[in-house]
Write a protein that holds these residues in place. Sequence first.
Motif, PDB file in Angstrom:
ATOM      1  N   ASP A 101      33.160  45.100  34.353  1.00  0.00           N
ATOM      2  CA  ASP A 101      33.383  44.933  35.797  1.00  0.00           C
ATOM      3  C   ASP A 101      32.487  45.925  36.524  1.00  0.00           C
ATOM      4  N   LYS A 102      31.782  45.467  37.518  1.00  0.00           N
ATOM      5  CA  LYS A 102      30.848  46.342  38.223  1.00  0.00           C
ATOM      6  C   LYS A 102      31.552  47.472  38.970  1.00  0.00           C
ATOM      7  N   LYS A 108      34.958  53.048  39.388  1.00  0.00           N
ATOM      8  CA  LYS A 108      35.708  53.337  40.611  1.00  0.00           C
ATOM      9  C   LYS A 108      37.187  53.014  40.414  1.00  0.00           C
ATOM     10  N   ILE A 109      37.456  51.888  39.792  1.00  0.00           N
ATOM     11  CA  ILE A 109      38.839  51.460  39.570  1.00  0.00           C
ATOM     12  C   ILE A 109      39.567  52.419  38.639  1.00  0.00           C
ATOM     13  N   LEU A 110      38.911  52.815  37.561  1.00  0.00           N
ATOM     14  CA  LEU A 110      39.548  53.714  36.596  1.00  0.00           C
ATOM     15  C   LEU A 110      39.750  55.108  37.171  1.00  0.00           C
ATOM     16  N   GLU A 111      38.839  55.560  38.002  1.00  0.00           N
ATOM     17  CA  GLU A 111      39.030  56.864  38.648  1.00  0.00           C
ATOM     18  C   GLU A 111      40.238  56.823  39.581  1.00  0.00           C
ATOM     19  N   ASN A 159      46.540  45.841  36.080  1.00  0.00           N
ATOM     20  CA  ASN A 159      45.550  46.765  35.576  1.00  0.00           C
ATOM     21  C   ASN A 159      44.194  46.069  35.567  1.00  0.00           C
ATOM     22  N   ILE A 160      43.156  46.806  35.266  1.00  0.00           N
ATOM     23  CA  ILE A 160      41.812  46.249  35.319  1.00  0.00           C
ATOM     24  C   ILE A 160      41.612  45.104  34.325  1.00  0.00           C
ATOM     25  N   THR A 167      39.818  34.033  41.133  1.00  0.00           N
ATOM     26  CA  THR A 167      38.606  34.697  40.697  1.00  0.00           C
ATOM     27  C   THR A 167      39.047  35.820  39.797  1.00  0.00           C
ATOM     28  N   LYS A 168      38.110  36.590  39.265  1.00  0.00           N
ATOM     29  CA  LYS A 168      38.471  37.664  38.346  1.00  0.00           C
ATOM     30  C   LYS A 168      39.244  38.736  39.072  1.00  0.00           C
ATOM     31  N   LEU A 169      40.347  39.169  38.458  1.00  0.00           N
ATOM     32  CA  LEU A 169      41.202  40.180  39.069  1.00  0.00           C
ATOM     33  C   LEU A 169      40.883  41.566  38.531  1.00  0.00           C
ATOM     34  N   THR A 170      41.071  42.554  39.381  1.00  0.00           N
ATOM     35  CA  THR A 170      40.930  43.943  38.959  1.00  0.00           C
ATOM     36  C   THR A 170      42.044  44.771  39.542  1.00  0.00           C
TER      37      THR A 170
END
Length: 461
Positions: free
Chosen positions: A99-100, A104-107, A384-385, A5-8
């Motif tokens: 990405d929803k 949050k991921i970047l923070e 990475n995202i 599935t899509k990775l983040t």
Amino acid sequence: MKKFTKLTLATLITVTTAMSFIGCSNNKEVKKDTTTNSASGIKSISTKDLKDKLGNKDWVIVDTRSNDAFNGWKLDAVVRGGHIKGATDFSANWLKVEDKEKDKILEKALKTKNILGDKNVVLCDANGKDTQAVAAYLKQKGIINIYTYDVKQWAADNSLPMESYANYQMLVPPSFVNDLVNGKKPETYTNDKYKIFEVAWGEASKDKDYVKGHIKGAVHINTDEIESAPLWSINSDAALQTFAEKNGLTPDTTIVLYGPDPMASFRIAAIAKYIGVKDVRVLNGGTAAFRNAGYETETISNAKKPVSSFGASVPVNKGYIIDINSAKEILADKASSKLVDIRSWDEYTGKISGYSDLKFMGRPAGSTWGHAGSDANHLQDYRNIDNTMRNKDEILAMWKEQGITPDQRLSFFCGSGWRAAEVLTYADVMGLKNISLYSNGWYEWSSSPKNPIEKGEPKTK
């Protein structure tokens, strides 16, 4: 075997919002040698002052270019590839990902990389655009002590330290592939024959991404060609040689692998290197990276072009993929070796098996957790995202917490080799030497009661 599935990107550190810091003494120190971009209001810093700030805990040097440039590629007319030694990364490309969970991921990434409001942040690029995009984002997060720098100036002075990953060429940027298919000789490519493969589970006609559009000349590889149910074990050496010949592989043919989920590409990359292909490349970021770069794709289905002989006795690199007996030898060598589990924490501790067709839970006794992602389909801790390889220093720091060091003999495993193959390739890119893949992994280990199993949190790392 379908596994994606899509990775983040994910890290283990919880983000706290830092208070912004105004007017620190270090700002006064650089005023004498900075200029202000009137359009953005952000100051640029000179090479001299940037050199002076290296290693200063109040300053963070951030490379905002693509992760390919950070890894070592000479992109945007930079004469030396790689990044300023001591710099971290926060690519402007990450801001473009849909990405929803993106904010949050970047923070979390900001916290991990120490890009906080009480720091002086120097943003580096080579095109004048990446720094502006990241600066705008940082300002939204309350980070205001921002400077910009053109990394081309640093690269032009050979006395200034830059760092490239030892085998950065194994992960290629979209421009490398585009140049290749258009008859050019991209950086690090010295061969005169290549093949490009789109890798995914299932036949080409059922692969929506391949049908929708693929890189010019790309041939589809179905991962069922190299592994077999019910344990999804890697096929025999003889079968792998047949696979190579069917797909036209030879030791001297450069191959470039990519796919909608890059994990499948790394699975084939590890096998290709094991059987003896000398020049194996993977598109960093997969299909999305190529499309996001704006390059043209095609929809015509390309047929495989087999060869009569692989040209060598398979496997050429026998130790690159090991069997269960070698895995047990590594476990027995506690002083200098680690069998590294690339599965989620819940899989490692035995809360879940991780797979719908596998009932056994736990881990090989004595194995070491190497991080992975949220479940069997994800590998956020290493990406990475935008699905590019995570910063080398962060991977090594993550391993160090588990007692894993680059000087050890390391063999990676997961359920059946997909996640572990990707981490193996990253270790290869980083320049680690004594590494291998225990491809059959937990599926094989758990299939026999003779193989010792542990559950729960380990007593020692």
